[in-house]
Design an enzyme around this catalytic site. Structure first.
Site, mmCIF file in Angstrom:
data_model
loop_
_atom_site.group_PDB
_atom_site.id
_atom_site.type_symbol
_atom_site.label_atom_id
_atom_site.label_comp_id
_atom_site.label_asym_id
_atom_site.label_seq_id
_atom_site.Cartn_x
_atom_site.Cartn_y
_atom_site.Cartn_z
ATOM 1 N N GLU A 185 0.989 -1.290 -0.083
ATOM 2 C CA GLU A 185 -0.109 0.002 0.088
ATOM 3 C C GLU A 185 0.949 1.229 -0.026
ATOM 4 O OE1 GLU A 185 -3.103 -0.107 2.951
ATOM 5 O OE2 GLU A 185 -4.076 -1.824 2.211
ATOM 6 N N GLU A 254 -6.544 -7.862 -1.491
ATOM 7 C CA GLU A 254 -7.360 -7.713 -0.091
ATOM 8 C C GLU A 254 -8.740 -7.517 -0.213
ATOM 9 O OE1 GLU A 254 -5.450 -5.367 3.124
ATOM 10 O OE2 GLU A 254 -3.397 -6.115 2.533
#
Ligand code: NAG
Ligand code: NAG
Length: 730
Positions: A185, A254
């Site tokens: 991320e 995710e």
């Protein structure tokens, strides 16, 4: 995609021939715009996150088997740098940290692995997975174009890749690892870091690819991931997502099955109907890889929880609960979804979807080709109303916010909102065997002055002192009060500003109050009236860390502990600033130095028997007792509901931090994520965020298991009990 498809088949053939001619048994994993290509085959893959340190090795096989039975192809895990390298160059891959054994367990179950090396992992894990010593490397700056950081990060990453290669664990070597992740991320911080962030991101991609693993690398939430690295999506929904190049597959690293929580926060649940809908919506648009985060969340044992304030349970409302039990209907409904998807796999991989409108809010996505047959997804995006749609002259009833899957373009195999699996409830039940009589040991406040080695003018940063070897740092100073002092008739007011995370105030050895921050706002102010007497008064502040920051730009530079100012108001001569006077420091607790939690060491110290001291709800108290392992084979938990805040150990192993004094205030709301349906809803209103704490079976011996509790503020240890977790039909 018929053309592209035959090209890829030709290419796959070539690869197979090449592999054969080089007498290797496996091809590299590659990809095209449709999917990953494993052994020359495109695949639709379902994956689930199971983090090896969040369970015990004895649980791994069962968890992986349940994941496989649930229709998963891949297990995804982060690699947890801080548990593997506790001090520079000293590595630990034992027990819960045996990542190679975990990967082999997945391999032996016939499944693949996605290895998310990071080594920044966020993950609500202490310090985002970075070892705390990394913060003290001279000149370091995390996750940016900084030589000391890049050196350390590269060294660890290469070490992990090398370990995997030596064990032949990459698919290109015949092993289960089909995919790896570098960084994590990064997009949000890259924006803050500017040019240095871009340079770092490209460097990271280069070193990853340069390691020649023969399997693709992904960067999640990094729009600019350079070729050949694949950028992937994390979120509640990812149907809006496309990779940055048409020749990269659409992957969801995710898919959030629930959410984490912090002490004082609510628990969250994600309705499985919404989760299944989001997955079907992603696949119908062309997605080919979905990883559930988490599939089994597990437990933040010891002091591994991040935060601050992340609770010990990392249950996540996942399809397999914290204790390794199947959560219904979540598990079963997703299993049904995966079965239906597998029936569509050939059609999905051999055609691009053709979208046919079926109404204003209804669509069909049709995958049809001569080589793959036909599969269709019928969707109703209305949030409140059922609709009857007509598709190829047949009627289909679609509940609101749902997708029906037709593997043959005729028969509905599955609808995301029609849950056929019954609901099960978890409960904690008492056990026949109880705990033996308790003993207690007073930690006390006095130790500080006796043993303090460090005395300086001013307030010191907590991590600089503790290096996170303990949660606790004592700050002690004294205030002299002259006989003529009248305090204007009222007790003086002590004000303390802390950078986090929690603090207990002791005046002349007596607890005078506590204060703490929150996950969003870790800084807090304490203000409390205190009793001072004529002569010398000792002010002792016990600053407590509750899990280190795991995200944010330059979180390595965030401070912890009493930052000041510390002032005393209401004295005859006005406010006194104590911040710059002499303070003494003591790292950790007396009981920690005595290793009171260890079986061998628990004989030492002056333990007192139950009757004399137990009823008093004393702060700073150690408790111990013994118990025999229960005969029943259900998972076990400690009910800590009668206690305040502290830590608990079984046979020397840390169960984790508990904090039951903090109950959830307002509750019951749901949150949305750009959709009109809730993606997660709060639960367990009016109760402590976490009352029960997982006791792994494998930590127990048949008899005389040592249970040790350290309580900070006061509780009733006599009411701690061992429970079993069981399942019943709702
Ligand atoms: C497999 O990948 C490795 C490492 O990236 C590379 O050196 C090798 O040439 C590849 N083999 C084939 C057959 O493509
Ligand atoms: C950390 O402690 C050392 C000495 O113990 C001191 O020299 C240094 O300035 C401290 N650093 C910070 C950031 O407080």
């Amino acid at each position: 995609m018929e053309g592209a498809s035959s090209a890829s088949i030709r290419w796959a053939l070539l690869c197979t021939l090449l592999c054969l001619s080089l007498s290797l048994s496996h091809c590299n994993v590659t990809y095209d715009g449709r999917s990953l290509i494993i052994d020359g085959h495109r695949r639709i893959l379902f994956s689930g996150s199971i983090h090896y340190p969040r369970s015990t090795p004895q649980m791994w096989e069962g968890l992986v088997r349940k994941a496989k039975d649930g229709g998963l192809d891949v297990i995804d895990t982060y690699v947890f740098w801080n548990v593997h390298e506790p001090s520079p160059g000293n590595y630990n891959f034992e027990g819960r940290y045996d990542v190679v054994r975990f990967i082999k367990t997945v391999r032996d179950a016939g499944m693949y692995v996605h290895l998310r090396i990071g080594p920044y992992i966020c993950g609500e894990w202490n310090f985002g997975g970075f070892p705390v010593w990394l913060k003290f490397v001279p000149g370091i700056s995390f996750r940016t174009d900084n030589e000391p950081f890049k050196l350390a990060m590269k060294k660890f990453t290469q070490k992990i890749v090398q370990m995997m290669k030596v064990e032949h664990l990459f698919q290109s070597q015949g092993g289960p690892i089909i995919l790896s992740q570098i960084e994590n991320e990064y997009e949000p911080v890259k924006k803050i870091f500017g040019e240095a962030g871009k340079a770092y991101m490209n460097w990271v991609a280069n070193i990853a690819v340069g390691m020649g693993t023969g399997v693709p690398w992904v960067m999640c939430k990094e729009d600019d991931a350079p070729d050949p690295v694949i950028n992937t999506c994390n979120g509640f929904y990812c149907d809006y997502f496309s990779p940055n190049k048409p020749y990269k597959p659409t992957m969801w690293t995710e898919a959030w099955t629930g959410w984490f929580t912090d002490f004082g926060g609510p628990l969250y649940k994600r309705p499985v109907e919404d989760l299944a809908f989001s997955v079907a919506r992603f696949i119908q648009k062309g997605g080919s890889f979905v990883n559930y985060y988490m599939y089994h969340g597990g437990t933040n044992f010891g002091r591994t929880a991040g935060g601050p304030f992340i609770i010990t349970s990392y249950d996540y409302d996942a399809p397999i609960d914290e204790y390794g039990l199947i959560r219904q209907p979540k598990y079963g409904h997703l299993k049904d979804l995966h079965s239906a998807m597998k029936l569509c796999e050939r059609a999905l991989l051999n055609a691009n979807p053709v979208v046919e409108p079926l109404g204003n809010y209804e669509q069909a996505h049709v995958f049809s080709s001569t080589s793959g047959g036909c599969a269709a997804f019928l969707s109703n995006y209305r949030t409140n109303s059922n609709v009857r749609v007509t598709f190829r002259n047949r009627h289909y009833d679609l509940p609101p916010w749902s997708i029906s899957i037709l593997p043959d373009c005729v028969n509905e195999a599955f609808n995301t909102a029609k849950v056929r699996v019954g609901t099960m409830e978890f409960q904690f039940l008492p056990l026949k065997t109880g705990l033996k009589p308790w003993e207690s040991f007073n930690e006390g406040v006095s130790f500080v002055e006796e043993d303090s080695k460090i005395s300086v003018a001013g307030l010191l940063e907590q991590l600089n002192m503790t290096r996170d070897a303990t949660d606790y740092l004592w700050y002690t100073t004294s205030v002299d009060i002259s006989p003529s002092e009248s305090f204007g008739g009222r007790s003086p007011l002590l004000r303390v500003q802390s950078a986090g995370h929690a603090m207990h105030v002791f005046i002349n050895g007596q607890l005078s109050g506590s204060a703490f921050g929150t996950r969003e706002k870790r800084r807090f102010n304490f203000a409390g009236n205190i009793n001072l007497r004529v002569g010398t008064n000792r002010i002792s502040l016990l600053s407590v860390a509750v899990g280190l920051q795991n995200q944010g730009s330059h979180f390595e530079s965030w401070s912890t502990g009493i930052a000041g100012p510390v002032t005393l108001e209401g004295l005859d001569r006005g406010t006194r600033d104590l911040s710059w006077q002499k303070w003494s420091y003591k790292v950790g607790l007396k009981g920690e130095y005595m290793n009171l939690h260890l079986p061998d060491s628990s004989q030492s110290g002056s333990w007192m028997h139950e009757s004399s001291i137990m009823q008093k709800q004393q702060p700073l108290t150690w408790y111990k007792t013994y118990f025999d392992a229960p005969e029943e084979d259900e998972p076990l938990a400690l009910d800590m509901g009668s206690m305040g805040k502290g830590q608990v150990w079984i046979n020397g192993q840390s169960i984790g931090r508990y904090w039951t004094a903090l109950a959830k205030g307002e509750c019951g709301g749901c949150s949305y994520s750009g959709t009109y349906r809730p993606v997660r809803c709060q639960s367990r209103c009016g109760h402590p965020t976490q009352q029960w704490y997982h006791v792994p079976r494998s930590w127990l011996k048949p008899t005389d298991n040592l249970l040790v509790v350290f309580e900070e503020i006061g509780g009733d240890a006599l009411r701690i009990s061992l429970m079993k977790r069981s399942v019943s039909a709702a």
